[in-house]
Write an enzyme that holds these catalytic residues in place. Sequence first.
Site, mmCIF file in Angstrom:
data_model
loop_
_atom_site.group_PDB
_atom_site.id
_atom_site.type_symbol
_atom_site.label_atom_id
_atom_site.label_comp_id
_atom_site.label_asym_id
_atom_site.label_seq_id
_atom_site.Cartn_x
_atom_site.Cartn_y
_atom_site.Cartn_z
ATOM 1 N N LYS A 22 18.093 -14.179 -3.402
ATOM 2 C CA LYS A 22 19.376 -13.483 -3.604
ATOM 3 C C LYS A 22 20.382 -14.418 -4.256
ATOM 4 C CE LYS A 22 22.488 -13.224 -0.158
ATOM 5 N NZ LYS A 22 23.844 -13.660 -0.540
ATOM 6 N N ASN A 23 20.498 -15.637 -3.729
ATOM 7 C CA ASN A 23 21.544 -16.532 -4.217
ATOM 8 C C ASN A 23 21.262 -17.092 -5.613
ATOM 9 O OD1 ASN A 23 22.984 -16.072 -1.958
ATOM 10 N ND2 ASN A 23 22.736 -18.099 -1.046
ATOM 11 N N CYS A 115 36.689 -13.867 4.503
ATOM 12 C CA CYS A 115 35.499 -13.137 4.932
ATOM 13 C C CYS A 115 35.127 -13.653 6.301
ATOM 14 C CB CYS A 115 34.356 -13.273 3.936
ATOM 15 S SG CYS A 115 33.491 -14.799 4.083
ATOM 16 N N ARG A 120 37.142 -19.490 2.605
ATOM 17 C CA ARG A 120 36.375 -19.536 1.354
ATOM 18 C C ARG A 120 37.218 -19.332 0.095
ATOM 19 N NH1 ARG A 120 30.726 -16.422 2.262
ATOM 20 N NH2 ARG A 120 29.886 -18.045 0.983
ATOM 21 N N PRO A 121 38.145 -20.242 -0.189
ATOM 22 C CA PRO A 121 38.956 -20.097 -1.401
ATOM 23 C C PRO A 121 38.150 -20.380 -2.676
ATOM 24 C CG PRO A 121 39.449 -22.176 -0.311
ATOM 25 C CD PRO A 121 38.447 -21.465 0.550
ATOM 26 N N VAL A 122 38.764 -20.088 -3.843
ATOM 27 C CA VAL A 122 38.098 -20.379 -5.122
ATOM 28 C C VAL A 122 38.933 -21.366 -5.943
ATOM 29 C CG1 VAL A 122 36.723 -18.272 -5.296
ATOM 30 C CG2 VAL A 122 39.067 -18.254 -6.130
ATOM 31 N N ASP A 304 22.911 -22.068 5.620
ATOM 32 C CA ASP A 304 22.314 -20.732 5.728
ATOM 33 C C ASP A 304 21.102 -20.687 6.668
ATOM 34 O OD1 ASP A 304 24.241 -19.786 4.049
ATOM 35 O OD2 ASP A 304 22.954 -19.516 2.303
ATOM 36 N N ARG A 396 22.014 -6.973 3.002
ATOM 37 C CA ARG A 396 22.553 -7.724 1.859
ATOM 38 C C ARG A 396 21.595 -8.822 1.426
ATOM 39 N NH1 ARG A 396 28.085 -10.281 2.786
ATOM 40 N NH2 ARG A 396 27.554 -10.870 0.681
HETATM 41 C C1 UD1 Z 1 26.956 -20.348 -1.656
HETATM 42 C C2 UD1 Z 1 25.961 -19.363 -1.099
HETATM 43 C C3 UD1 Z 1 26.039 -19.296 0.432
HETATM 44 C C4 UD1 Z 1 25.884 -20.704 1.009
HETATM 45 C C5 UD1 Z 1 26.869 -21.659 0.353
HETATM 46 C C6 UD1 Z 1 26.695 -23.103 0.812
HETATM 47 C C7 UD1 Z 1 25.774 -17.695 -2.857
HETATM 48 C C8 UD1 Z 1 26.051 -16.311 -3.315
HETATM 49 N N1 UD1 Z 1 26.224 -18.038 -1.652
HETATM 50 O O1 UD1 Z 1 28.260 -19.858 -1.319
HETATM 51 O O2 UD1 Z 1 24.981 -18.466 0.908
HETATM 52 O O3 UD1 Z 1 26.150 -20.652 2.397
HETATM 53 O O4 UD1 Z 1 26.715 -21.625 -1.079
HETATM 54 O O5 UD1 Z 1 25.410 -23.529 0.576
HETATM 55 O O6 UD1 Z 1 25.095 -18.473 -3.535
HETATM 56 N N2 UD1 Z 1 35.311 -24.070 -1.202
HETATM 57 C C9 UD1 Z 1 36.647 -24.331 -1.437
HETATM 58 N N3 UD1 Z 1 37.151 -24.056 -2.673
HETATM 59 C C10 UD1 Z 1 36.371 -23.544 -3.684
HETATM 60 C C11 UD1 Z 1 35.016 -23.298 -3.428
HETATM 61 C C12 UD1 Z 1 34.511 -23.571 -2.159
HETATM 62 O O7 UD1 Z 1 37.380 -24.777 -0.561
HETATM 63 O O8 UD1 Z 1 36.889 -23.327 -4.794
HETATM 64 C C13 UD1 Z 1 34.778 -24.330 0.174
HETATM 65 C C14 UD1 Z 1 34.382 -23.007 0.841
HETATM 66 O O9 UD1 Z 1 35.464 -22.418 1.485
HETATM 67 C C15 UD1 Z 1 33.320 -23.462 1.809
HETATM 68 C C16 UD1 Z 1 32.627 -24.602 1.055
HETATM 69 O O10 UD1 Z 1 33.558 -25.037 0.066
HETATM 70 O O11 UD1 Z 1 33.885 -23.954 2.975
HETATM 71 C C17 UD1 Z 1 31.307 -24.203 0.416
HETATM 72 O O12 UD1 Z 1 31.517 -23.262 -0.607
HETATM 73 P P1 UD1 Z 1 30.527 -23.107 -1.850
HETATM 74 O O13 UD1 Z 1 29.611 -24.281 -1.934
HETATM 75 O O14 UD1 Z 1 31.339 -22.777 -3.046
HETATM 76 O O15 UD1 Z 1 29.666 -21.864 -1.399
HETATM 77 P P2 UD1 Z 1 29.540 -20.429 -2.069
HETATM 78 O O16 UD1 Z 1 29.230 -20.570 -3.522
HETATM 79 O O17 UD1 Z 1 30.676 -19.572 -1.657
#
Ligand code: UD1
Length: 417
Positions: A22-23, A115, A120-122, A304, A396
């Site tokens: 999925k990921n 969520c 989980r910010p971007v 995960d 999902r």
């Molecule tokens: C992806 C996976 C998810 C997995 C995670 C960590 C997908 C669709 N999902 O999620 O299953 O658990 O990797 O292996 O592939 N963060 C920030 N700012 C940002 C981005 C991230 O603070 O701009 C923080 C997040 O809040 C979180 C951590 O970094 O605490 C990890 O996030 P990230 O590695 O980006 O995971 P995802 O891509 O959301």
Amino acid sequence: MDKLVIEGGVPLNGPIRVSGSKNAALPILLACILPQGEVNLGNVPRLRDIHTTLKLLDILGCETSFDGNNVKSRVCDLKIEAPYDLVKTMRASVLCLGPLLALKGEAKVALPGGCAIGARPVDLHLTAFEQMGATFDLESGYIHGRCDGLKGTDIHFDFPTVGGTENVLMAASIAEGDTIIENAAREPEVVDLADFLNACGAKISGQGTSIIKVEGVSSLHGCDYRIMPDRIEAGTYMVAAAMTDGELIIEDCPFQELDAVVYKLRRMGIWLEEDDQGVRVRRDNGIISGVDITTQPFPGFPTDMQAQLMTLMSLAQGAGTIEEKIFENRFMHVSELVRMGANIKLKGRTAMIRGVEKLTGAPVMASDLRASASLVVAGLAASGRTDIQRIYHLDRGYERLEEKLSAVGARIWREKE
Ligand code: UD1
């Protein structure tokens, strides 16, 4: 709404096949925005998040078809807006930001919001795009990005974000000049995306290491590509075999990508060996031992798999700990496991698990995808009946789960609530 019913206590035995990841599939599907020409993807799992992504691609102007596990995609008339209705159900939608900015110079993507497993910010995605020349406004809950063509640059992530690395990889593939991503995520799914982009004509090197180099090209072309198997699904079956004291042969198992999980499982007394058919998993001498686990970015122990290993540890002789370092608030399965008889105490981001002799079936509530998986493996091993509510979370991420588990002996079915 459906619930999942399990009558536990049956050892699982036989072959079980892992579906496509999925990921890996989610970013690769969104990367289909980039190429001119047709993309044919194989091994795409039929999951709710995949259907949501196809809906998003449709709204963005890609024509797609989904036949068996094959997706065909071709871009027609590209739009720039990813609406809230879709983004709110699937945070990965934010991965269309990079391709749209690179191709159209503009993107409007609803802010994913919080969520169940934390804020989980971007912010790391946006900072990287700003460095490449984009500007962002927040308008009525939407991130509105604009740029006059993205330019390659050096990006250093404060944290090796998986989604951030993927977003930048897609954009940088067709940006002007070279991009170097430092402290890049090394997850196998990032490698799969980079390999897919390269199959479309991108020039990416260093994927799988923490420094990735992308030489921007003027355009990408279509290709045929097979999505990698799902390492978390495979790891969940490893735990299911050990929990129920059975022996599973996991087919199409990405064994190398599960090193950190396999290492801990072996320390816990689980026997795993790869042969021509797949990876065989069973208890070594019947006893499960407690271990200490800390979740980390790849190649560390994956967050995960945290909930599933905690469930297994709840049947250990002795105690173990799990420290969650990636997400805050990712222990919602704990209260449900305790309802099934587990002895788990939480202190901040660490869970202390003391093994009990057996788990007992109970009505429980799924709270997120991996928490749901942990309740399923708990239910498979527990004595009596477990009813898992809110299983839409499970849909999902696990393709045909009841069918696959029934085929190896589990008593598991869906009922209307
Ligand atoms: C992806 C996976 C998810 C997995 C995670 C960590 C997908 C669709 N999902 O999620 O299953 O658990 O990797 O292996 O592939 N963060 C920030 N700012 C940002 C981005 C991230 O603070 O701009 C923080 C997040 O809040 C979180 C951590 O970094 O605490 C990890 O996030 P990230 O590695 O980006 O995971 P995802 O891509 O959301």
